[in-house]
Design an enzyme around this catalytic site. Sequence first.
Site, PDB file in Angstrom:
ATOM      1  N   TYR A   1       0.876  -1.191   0.000  1.00  0.00           N
ATOM      2  CA  TYR A   1       0.000   0.000   0.000  1.00  0.00           C
ATOM      3  C   TYR A   1       0.901   1.225   0.000  1.00  0.00           C
ATOM      4  CZ  TYR A   1      -3.233   3.545   1.936  1.00  0.00           C
ATOM      5  OH  TYR A   1      -3.982   4.679   2.158  1.00  0.00           O
TER       6      TYR A   1
ATOM      7  N   ASP B   1       9.351   2.885  -1.438  1.00  0.00           N
ATOM      8  CA  ASP B   1       8.391   3.560  -0.554  1.00  0.00           C
ATOM      9  C   ASP B   1       8.793   3.214   0.882  1.00  0.00           C
ATOM     10  OD1 ASP B   1       4.752   3.516  -0.077  1.00  0.00           O
ATOM     11  OD2 ASP B   1       6.409   4.474   1.008  1.00  0.00           O
TER      12      ASP B   1
ATOM     13  N   LYS C   1       5.798   9.398   8.306  1.00  0.00           N
ATOM     14  CA  LYS C   1       5.719   8.850   9.668  1.00  0.00           C
ATOM     15  C   LYS C   1       6.828   9.368  10.583  1.00  0.00           C
ATOM     16  CE  LYS C   1       3.263   4.827   7.830  1.00  0.00           C
ATOM     17  NZ  LYS C   1       1.926   4.785   8.437  1.00  0.00           N
TER      18      LYS C   1
HETATM   19  P1  KE4 Z   1      -0.293   8.444   4.578  1.00  0.00           P
HETATM   20  O1  KE4 Z   1      -0.914   9.101   3.364  1.00  0.00           O
HETATM   21  O2  KE4 Z   1      -1.303   7.632   5.360  1.00  0.00           O
HETATM   22  O3  KE4 Z   1       0.506   9.389   5.446  1.00  0.00           O
HETATM   23  O4  KE4 Z   1       0.817   7.391   4.032  1.00  0.00           O
HETATM   24  C1  KE4 Z   1       0.426   6.412   3.110  1.00  0.00           C
HETATM   25  C2  KE4 Z   1       1.428   5.288   3.136  1.00  0.00           C
HETATM   26  C3  KE4 Z   1       2.355   5.203   2.124  1.00  0.00           C
HETATM   27  N1  KE4 Z   1       3.291   4.218   2.092  1.00  0.00           N
HETATM   28  C4  KE4 Z   1       3.336   3.292   3.091  1.00  0.00           C
HETATM   29  C5  KE4 Z   1       4.378   2.214   3.038  1.00  0.00           C
HETATM   30  C6  KE4 Z   1       2.409   3.343   4.158  1.00  0.00           C
HETATM   31  O5  KE4 Z   1       2.469   2.402   5.139  1.00  0.00           O
HETATM   32  C7  KE4 Z   1       1.433   4.348   4.190  1.00  0.00           C
HETATM   33  C8  KE4 Z   1       0.377   4.435   5.273  1.00  0.00           C
HETATM   34  N2  KE4 Z   1       0.373   3.371   6.195  1.00  0.00           N
HETATM   35  C9  KE4 Z   1      -0.898   3.102   6.857  1.00  0.00           C
HETATM   36  C10 KE4 Z   1      -0.663   1.904   7.785  1.00  0.00           C
HETATM   37  N3  KE4 Z   1      -0.801   0.695   7.107  1.00  0.00           N
HETATM   38  C11 KE4 Z   1      -1.431   4.283   7.578  1.00  0.00           C
HETATM   39  C12 KE4 Z   1      -2.595   3.974   8.499  1.00  0.00           C
HETATM   40  C13 KE4 Z   1      -3.892   4.478   7.948  1.00  0.00           C
HETATM   41  O6  KE4 Z   1      -4.138   4.318   6.730  1.00  0.00           O
HETATM   42  O7  KE4 Z   1      -4.650   5.012   8.755  1.00  0.00           O
END
Ligand code: KE4
Length: 419
Positions: A144, A239, A267
């Site tokens: 993701y 990523d 993060k």
């Molecule tokens: P954000 O847009 O949520 O800041 O980041 C997206 C993203 C991009 N790449 C990786 C590898 C990620 O893990 C994420 C977001 N991770 C999720 C947890 N699986 C965020 C939690 C959520 O969606 O609320």
Amino acid sequence: MKSERSEAWFTRAQAVIPGGVNSPVRAFRGVGGIPRFIERGQGSRIFDTDGNSYIDYVGSWGPLLLGHRPEPVINALREVLEAGTSFGAPTEREVELAELIAQTVPSMEMVRLVNSGTEATMSALRLARGFTSRDLVIKFEGCYHGHVDSLLVKGGSGMATLGIADSAGVPKAFAETTISLPFNSISAVEKAFAERGGQIAAVIVEPVVGNMGCVPPAPGFLEALRELTARYGSLLIFDEVMTGFRVALGGAQQRFGIQPDLTTLGKIIGGGLPMAAYGGRADIMKKVAPLGPVYQAGTLSGNPLAVAAGLAMLRYLIAHAEIYATLEARAAELTAWTPPGVTVNRVGSMFTFFFSPDRVTDWESAKKCDTARFGKFFHFLLERGVYIAPSQFEAGFVSAAHSEEDIRTTVKAAREFFQ
Ligand code: KE4
């Protein structure tokens, strides 16, 4: 444990916010039950609105490598608040943060700060397409990268076929710019490049997957991606929104010794505030506006509060790099005991207990897990004051604030579930 207030607030939230949450995974749909409304966090613990406290292994989904409210971050925020919250103009600190990232993640010669991981990956994809003048992108099932339209796709029927939208609202044409392949399958990537190599702008990959649960790269997989992208003139995008500053100070690329062309971060670099970044080779990054033709912008990019928190976080990690050995040891202790019928994957301080007796190496093997039993495990731990990710397909995180006592308490509760 009481949960009346969480229940009442969840009912009230659902009247005005879709699903009662501002991000789907928080709704506990993967495990059932009522999400706990959190009032505050401190160190390794969170405290909910009903007065319950939990050892927290979600850590806001990865940012809180130092636990909740680490002093360096809180002090930096208190100080910067005196100056203001946002200017929409350059500040010295955002330059310092970009320099720190570039120094610590060697492949990132230049950096652009944005507000979320989604923005970072969306921008990196547009940049890769602009730099190569190609349209197709390869991603991997179970990875993701944020809710970018063209990445919300699942694999087509056969290998290397064009993607099929995995969310309503994504136009077929967008989905068809993405080829979704099995993670860890070098042959699938080789086939896709053999068939469409000249059209592929980039491969984007979580070098250690967190978003199907924690799945490490198979030996040689990342090396093969590096070699194939170089051979066909495509870009390799790591990523590292989750793995950056998590699995090593320099991220997965340092841990595995692979140099991608572009990297996305998020993060941890914001210390819990909205902060993300993309960056990489200077010749590629110089294509980004206002220098080059690839447009990308953001009102709050490089926001002073988020930058102050991120700077404090990274300065602390760089000055105390020995912390990574402690994180490794604590997480190893947590996952040393593998319950019967469960597979544990761990890289550094990110881990997942998969409710499957078989090895989990990709989405096909991950989705065989007994998610109903995982849900029972989740609630069994929650009732005993341990808060793991409310989904089988997420990674858990150990922070520097987790004590040996926390780990012992957690392992004891987990063992009781399997008795
Ligand atoms: P954000 O847009 O949520 O800041 O980041 C997206 C993203 C991009 N790449 C990786 C590898 C990620 O893990 C994420 C977001 N991770 C999720 C947890 N699986 C965020 C939690 C959520 O969606 O609320």
